[in-house]
Motif scaffolding. Structure first.
Motif, PDB file in Angstrom:
ATOM      1  N   LEU A 184      -3.240   3.455  -2.875  1.00 39.63           N
ATOM      2  CA  LEU A 184      -3.308   2.351  -3.827  1.00 39.63           C
ATOM      3  C   LEU A 184      -2.538   1.154  -3.305  1.00 39.63           C
ATOM      4  CD1 LEU A 184      -2.579   4.250  -7.182  1.00 39.63           C
ATOM      5  CD2 LEU A 184      -4.818   3.637  -6.242  1.00 39.63           C
ATOM      6  N   THR A 185      -3.000  -0.015  -3.688  1.00 40.99           N
ATOM      7  CA  THR A 185      -2.282  -1.256  -3.402  1.00 40.99           C
ATOM      8  C   THR A 185      -1.731  -1.769  -4.716  1.00 40.99           C
ATOM      9  OG1 THR A 185      -3.773  -1.777  -1.559  1.00 40.99           O
ATOM     10  CG2 THR A 185      -2.450  -3.586  -2.456  1.00 40.99           C
ATOM     11  N   VAL A 186      -0.412  -1.782  -4.848  1.00 41.60           N
ATOM     12  CA  VAL A 186       0.222  -2.129  -6.118  1.00 41.60           C
ATOM     13  C   VAL A 186       1.322  -3.144  -5.888  1.00 41.60           C
ATOM     14  CG1 VAL A 186      -0.284   0.115  -7.171  1.00 41.60           C
ATOM     15  CG2 VAL A 186       1.820  -0.180  -5.883  1.00 41.60           C
ATOM     16  N   ALA A 187       1.820  -3.704  -6.997  1.00 43.55           N
ATOM     17  CA  ALA A 187       2.904  -4.675  -6.917  1.00 43.55           C
ATOM     18  C   ALA A 187       4.106  -4.072  -6.210  1.00 43.55           C
ATOM     19  CB  ALA A 187       3.292  -5.132  -8.320  1.00 43.55           C
ATOM     20  N   ASP A 188       4.874  -4.929  -5.517  1.00 42.85           N
ATOM     21  CA  ASP A 188       6.014  -4.450  -4.751  1.00 42.85           C
ATOM     22  C   ASP A 188       6.972  -3.626  -5.608  1.00 42.85           C
ATOM     23  OD1 ASP A 188       4.768  -6.084  -2.934  1.00 42.85           O
ATOM     24  OD2 ASP A 188       6.592  -7.100  -2.276  1.00 42.85           O
ATOM     25  N   GLU A 226       0.751  10.058 -18.448  1.00 49.95           N
ATOM     26  CA  GLU A 226      -0.535   9.477 -18.049  1.00 49.95           C
ATOM     27  C   GLU A 226      -0.628   8.036 -18.523  1.00 49.95           C
ATOM     28  OE1 GLU A 226      -5.267  10.670 -17.976  1.00 49.95           O
ATOM     29  OE2 GLU A 226      -4.012  11.392 -19.619  1.00 49.95           O
ATOM     30  N   VAL A 227      -0.965   7.131 -17.605  1.00 51.65           N
ATOM     31  CA  VAL A 227      -1.102   5.706 -17.917  1.00 51.65           C
ATOM     32  C   VAL A 227      -2.300   5.141 -17.165  1.00 51.65           C
ATOM     33  CG1 VAL A 227       1.369   5.332 -18.336  1.00 51.65           C
ATOM     34  CG2 VAL A 227       0.440   5.027 -16.037  1.00 51.65           C
ATOM     35  N   VAL A 228      -2.706   3.946 -17.592  1.00 55.06           N
ATOM     36  CA  VAL A 228      -3.667   3.156 -16.821  1.00 55.06           C
ATOM     37  C   VAL A 228      -2.863   2.147 -16.007  1.00 55.06           C
ATOM     38  CG1 VAL A 228      -5.558   1.514 -16.927  1.00 55.06           C
ATOM     39  CG2 VAL A 228      -5.489   3.425 -18.516  1.00 55.06           C
ATOM     40  N   LEU A 229      -3.009   2.193 -14.674  1.00 48.45           N
ATOM     41  CA  LEU A 229      -2.225   1.351 -13.777  1.00 48.45           C
ATOM     42  C   LEU A 229      -3.125   0.354 -13.068  1.00 48.45           C
ATOM     43  CD1 LEU A 229       0.531   0.857 -12.291  1.00 48.45           C
ATOM     44  CD2 LEU A 229      -0.270   2.501 -10.583  1.00 48.45           C
ATOM     45  N   GLN A 230      -2.675  -0.902 -13.036  1.00 49.09           N
ATOM     46  CA  GLN A 230      -3.438  -1.933 -12.329  1.00 49.09           C
ATOM     47  C   GLN A 230      -3.120  -1.864 -10.846  1.00 49.09           C
ATOM     48  OE1 GLN A 230      -3.545  -5.867 -14.091  1.00 49.09           O
ATOM     49  NE2 GLN A 230      -3.488  -6.816 -12.072  1.00 49.09           N
ATOM     50  N   HIS A 231      -4.179  -1.894 -10.019  1.00 46.39           N
ATOM     51  CA  HIS A 231      -3.973  -1.873  -8.576  1.00 46.39           C
ATOM     52  C   HIS A 231      -5.042  -2.720  -7.915  1.00 46.39           C
ATOM     53  CE1 HIS A 231      -7.361   0.904  -7.411  1.00 46.39           C
ATOM     54  NE2 HIS A 231      -7.279   1.177  -8.700  1.00 46.39           N
ATOM     55  N   LYS A 271       0.847  -1.188   0.000  1.00 51.06           N
ATOM     56  CA  LYS A 271       0.000   0.000   0.000  1.00 51.06           C
ATOM     57  C   LYS A 271       0.889   1.248   0.000  1.00 51.06           C
ATOM     58  CE  LYS A 271      -4.185  -1.717   2.296  1.00 51.06           C
ATOM     59  NZ  LYS A 271      -3.839  -3.150   2.320  1.00 51.06           N
ATOM     60  N   ILE A 272       0.583   2.177  -0.911  1.00 55.68           N
ATOM     61  CA  ILE A 272       1.337   3.426  -0.994  1.00 55.68           C
ATOM     62  C   ILE A 272       0.390   4.613  -1.028  1.00 55.68           C
ATOM     63  CG2 ILE A 272       3.328   2.399  -2.171  1.00 55.68           C
ATOM     64  CD1 ILE A 272       2.211   3.577  -4.802  1.00 55.68           C
ATOM     65  N   LEU A 273       0.921   5.766  -0.691  1.00 51.15           N
ATOM     66  CA  LEU A 273       0.225   7.050  -0.850  1.00 51.15           C
ATOM     67  C   LEU A 273       0.841   7.721  -2.058  1.00 51.15           C
ATOM     68  CD1 LEU A 273       0.205   8.202   2.881  1.00 51.15           C
ATOM     69  CD2 LEU A 273      -1.605   7.006   1.642  1.00 51.15           C
ATOM     70  N   LEU A 274       0.113   7.738  -3.174  1.00 48.90           N
ATOM     71  CA  LEU A 274       0.633   8.231  -4.446  1.00 48.90           C
ATOM     72  C   LEU A 274       0.259   9.699  -4.614  1.00 48.90           C
ATOM     73  CD1 LEU A 274       2.063   7.616  -7.158  1.00 48.90           C
ATOM     74  CD2 LEU A 274      -0.209   7.040  -8.075  1.00 48.90           C
ATOM     75  N   ALA A 302       5.658   8.934  -4.116  1.00 50.86           N
ATOM     76  CA  ALA A 302       4.807   8.158  -3.221  1.00 50.86           C
ATOM     77  C   ALA A 302       5.530   7.926  -1.911  1.00 50.86           C
ATOM     78  CB  ALA A 302       4.419   6.817  -3.851  1.00 50.86           C
ATOM     79  N   ALA A 303       4.743   7.632  -0.891  1.00 49.39           N
ATOM     80  CA  ALA A 303       5.269   7.254   0.414  1.00 49.39           C
ATOM     81  C   ALA A 303       4.595   5.959   0.833  1.00 49.39           C
ATOM     82  CB  ALA A 303       5.006   8.344   1.443  1.00 49.39           C
ATOM     83  N   ALA A 304       5.298   5.189   1.620  1.00 54.15           N
ATOM     84  CA  ALA A 304       4.712   3.951   2.120  1.00 54.15           C
ATOM     85  C   ALA A 304       3.547   4.279   3.047  1.00 54.15           C
ATOM     86  CB  ALA A 304       5.765   3.135   2.851  1.00 54.15           C
TER      87      ALA A 304
END
Length: 813
Positions: A19-23, A59-64, A3-6, A35-37
């Motif tokens: 958001l919760t994203v891949a490591d 700008e992108v579409v990001l999977q989370h 989980k990060i703060l983007l 971002a910050a943890a």
């Protein structure tokens, strides 16, 4: 998954996305500084591996989460990491390039949106913004040297007025050189005395500037050598006319290789009357100018005249666009357009062919040259923006609103009309944009792709007057105008203004410039809310994208970072370097004996924040200190536990002070978190021998600021906020205001207490240390310094520098 703060660096004041994203993606975001943890326990692991390039937001579409998608803006280096894992897809522009192994990737940049902080022209802080539209343009591109040049007035410790007009140059690689002094400012708080820039046919560069309304002070002119734009000398300007009270708003035009004109406004000694005048000149072989007799072009008989930059027509005449204002300048009405013939002393109407002898009256202007009907319809406007295209079509944009007064927040429509080549009939007026009020600048130009475009300042959520978002609207091939695009979004501290076209910019890499203006008590100079007096930095645009301008790291940072095992991120190094360079330009750094950052953008930069940037006395942290994220912010700073934690500077004023002496001494620091505290933010190390003779408690439990400055008497002054830039200064052994404490450039309190002793132990930040009655406070600080005197004039400018550092490091809103 982590989980990060983007954070969205285009809008630094907005709350982060959780958001919760891949490591791998989480780590890349943290290492790029966006971002910050979300869980502080994971901060160290996510920051491991080296910094990533924070530039080129894309700008992108990001999977989370569990297969969810989000449209986000990420640095291009992060995009490539996510795309390589199949977790991001581009929007519109294909992704190219690969991620270089850490510490710093250098992917091939793809075209992207304008980002929040790239494209900065000057690392220093400009103290005055150029006066767009009313004064000649201050930037140009020269194809021979293949450089873009920009003149601006900024802080200069070598000037008696603390401000000088300087020239900067940027080549086609984005490398910047300068500053090169044009001339010293004549008044310290004249927001209209900014430099105009012109390149003569003789390959000499000329600059003119001066005061706004100081009687008897002539305008200043400076000249470079032939093809040598690094050194300027003063040249004699036109002798003021006998009826002249003051001149302002210079527009210099070369009509031939040996002759030209300076169009400017004159305030007459008759009172309540400002007129538009022309002083012709001839160019001498040595580059100096010989001045002819002044001609009054327009005289309304009372009130003011404002003129836009003239357009040199193929027939040698000058197309003028000017407006009327009453003398108090509470209203501006109507746009007048006429072709001035300097040889004949006449103005010809492009709409009916009438030839008017100079000076043209208000009646003559209204009957023959007017493109609006504001006076009879109780409408109001301001200066026009105009341009002539290659086909000879004349385009003009102007303001028109029912709101008269300049400072009221209002919806001010921007109208557009065209006079086709060979025609005397204007097209119908259409509204193409809406700006904030009549002082908000806008600029009409032919874009690099040949399309007409208008840059303007649009209303942002943070400001109600003048400054705001920097926006652009374009004309389509069929003549219609599209929707506005925000090029740069304002933040809560600073907005944008001063839209300006680069002369000959379409032949070079940069077409537009604008500046960032403070609008709060944290940053303006002299306590004024005039954005021209609180200008922070200048920016440049290349087409629709930022023109990234390369600047060298300040020598202080280059030296200090050699002591680090792990280098800071490119973003943190740049932000710190800009603060140090601004201190240096201000003359403040030269008065310091020691300086520490104490804070940075990333959790892995704790040692970077400990560095002494003047000597080698890096901060020593005891067991009660931690490098912690500032509450609710992206950045990190050293935090005391309120029990034992302090920052030991290693600086003992009695043995190490050079500028810090008994009768002249100071400290400065920035408090990042609010709160009442008993412990001092600055103190000397506790010693049973002798009293503590230097300390600052920014906000006590009784809402006072207390201080000692080489004395044993605690002065106390009311103060209800601990946030911001504090400076404690002693300037004399005793006497009126010998001791003074300020917050954000505003005096909190003064005291006459005589100096008695310099501290004989190390200075501390964050408490008095072991043995003191208040050993530690829960302080998070930034930009701590010790040194000598601090002149009154630079207090608010130090606040500007500190606030910009905090904003870009993610330490404040």
């Amino acid at each position: 998954m982590k989980k990060i703060l983007l954070f969205d660096n285009r809008f630094p004041d907005r709350k982060p996305h959780r958001l919760t994203v891949a490591d791998e993606v989480a780590s890349a975001c943290v290492r790029a500084g966006v971002a910050a943890a979300a869980d502080p326990a994971e901060a160290g692991a996510l920051a491991a591996g080296g910094a990533l390039d924070p530039g080129m937001l894309t700008e992108v579409v990001l999977q989370h989460g569990t297969g969810q998608l989000a449209r986000v803006f990420l640095p291009y280096s992060v995009v490539l990491v996510a795309a390589g894992l199949g977790l991001a897809a581009s929007i519109g522009t294909p992704l190219t390039g690969v991620v270089t192994p850490t510490p710093t990737p250098t992917p091939t940049p793809a075209p992207g949106p304008v980002t929040a902080f790239d494209g900065m022209w000057a690392d220093k802080i400009a103290s005055v913004g150029w006066y767009s539209q009313a004064t000649g343009r201050n930037a140009l591109y020269d194809g021979t040297s293949d450089k873009t040049y920009m003149a601006l007035e900024e802080v200069d410790a070598s000037s008696s007025t603390l401000r000088s007009s300087h020239l900067y140059a940027v080549d086609n690689t984005g490398t910047r050189t300068g500053p090169f002094k044009l001339f010293d400012s004549t008044l310290t708080d004249d927001d209209h005395g900014v430099p105009e820039l012109k390149l003569g046919p003789n390959r000499r560069m000329y600059s003119s500037g001066g005061v706004h309304s100081a009687a008897g002070v002539p305008m200043i002119f400076a000249m470079s050598g032939v093809d040598n734009f690094t050194s300027f000398t003063a040249i004699t300007g036109p002798t003021p006319a006998t009826d002249a009270s003051a001149y302002a708003y210079s527009h210099m035009v070369f009509r031939t290789s040996t002759a030209g004109n300076v169009i400017r406004r004159k305030e007459t000694t008759a009172g309540n009357n400002m007129v538009l005048v022309d002083t012709p000149f001839t160019v001498n072989p040595d580059g100096t100018l010989s001045w002819g007799t002044e001609v009054v072009i327009v005289n309304f008989g009372g009130g003011r005249v404002y003129a836009s930059d003239p357009i040199l027509l193929p027939n040698g005449k000058l197309r003028l666009a000017y407006t009327y204002a009453d003398y108090p300048d509470t209203l501006r009405q109507d746009i007048f357009v006429g072709d001035y013939d300097p040889a004949a002393g006449t103005v010809t109407s492009p709409f009916n062919g009438t030839v008017l002898n100079c000076p043209v009256s208000l009646t003559g202007s209204r009957n023959n040259l007017r493109i609006t009907r504001q006076q009879e319809n109780n409408l109001y406007g301001g200066l026009a923006a105009h341009v002539l295209d290659a086909a000879g079509n004349y385009h003009v944009a102007y303001l028109e609103s029912a709101a008269a007064n300049s400072t009221a927040a209002a919806s001010m429509p921007i109208m557009y009309r065209m006079l086709p080549a060979g025609s005397q009939t204007l097209t119908a007026a259409v509204q193409i944009a809406t700006t904030i009020q009549r002082y908000s600048t806008y600029e009409l130009r032919i874009g690099k792709n040949g399309a007409l475009e208008l840059d303007f300042i649009s209303l942002s959520p943070f400001f109600a007057s003048r400054v705001g978002d920097y926006s652009r609207v374009k004309q389509a091939g069929d003549g219609s105008w599209g929707a506005a695009t925000v090029m740069r979004a304002a933040g809560s501290y600073a907005g944008f203004d001063r839209a300006q076209t680069v002369q000959n910019g379409n032949a070079g890499p940069i077409q537009a410039i604008f500046c960032e203006c403070s609008y709060s008590d944290n940053g303006n100079t002299g306590g004024s809310n005039n954005p021209t007096v609180g200008t922070l930095r200048a920016y440049a645009l290349s087409g629709d994208s930022a023109a990234t301008i390369k600047t060298a790291t300040d020598p202080a940072l280059t030296t200090a970072t050699q002591r680090l095992a792990t280098q800071p991120s490119a973003l943190s190094l740049r932000v710190a370097s800009q603060a140090v360079e601004a201190y240096r330009a201000l003359g403040f750094l030269a008065t310091r004996d020691a300086m520490w950052l104490q804070a940075s953008r990333l959790p892995a930069e704790a040692d970077f924040a400990r560095l002494d940037l003047i000597g080698t006395r890096d901060l020593t942290m005891n067991s009660g200190m931690s490098f912690a994220q500032v509450s609710g912010k992206a950045g990190y700073a050293w935090l005391g536990d309120g029990v034992t934690g302090v920052q030991d500077t290693g600086f003992n004023p009695s043995t190490m002070g050079v500028n810090f002496t008994l009768n002249v001494a100071s400290c400065s620091f920035d408090v990042l978190t609010e709160g009442q505290r008993a412990a001092a933010a600055v103190s000397r190390t506790f010693s049973s021998a002798g009293q503590n003779t230097f300390l600052v408690v920014p906000r006590t439990t009784s809402d006072t600021a207390t201080a000692r400055a080489n004395d044993a008497t605690t002065s106390s002054s009311a103060n209800t906020s601990a946030l911001g830039t504090f400076i404690l200064r002693r300037k004399a052994a005793s006497g009126t205001s010998a001791k003074r404490i300020t917050r954000n450039g505003v005096s909190v309190g003064t005291n006459t207490t005589a100096a008695t002793a310099v501290p004989t132990t190390n200075m501390l930040f964050g408490g008095g240390g072991s043995g003191d009655s208040n050993p530690s406070g829960t302080y998070q600080l930034a930009l701590g310094t010790f040194g000598g005197d601090v002149p009154d004039a630079i207090y608010p400018i130090i606040g500007q520098i500190n606030y910009r550092f905090k904003q870009e490091m993610g330490l404040t809103a």
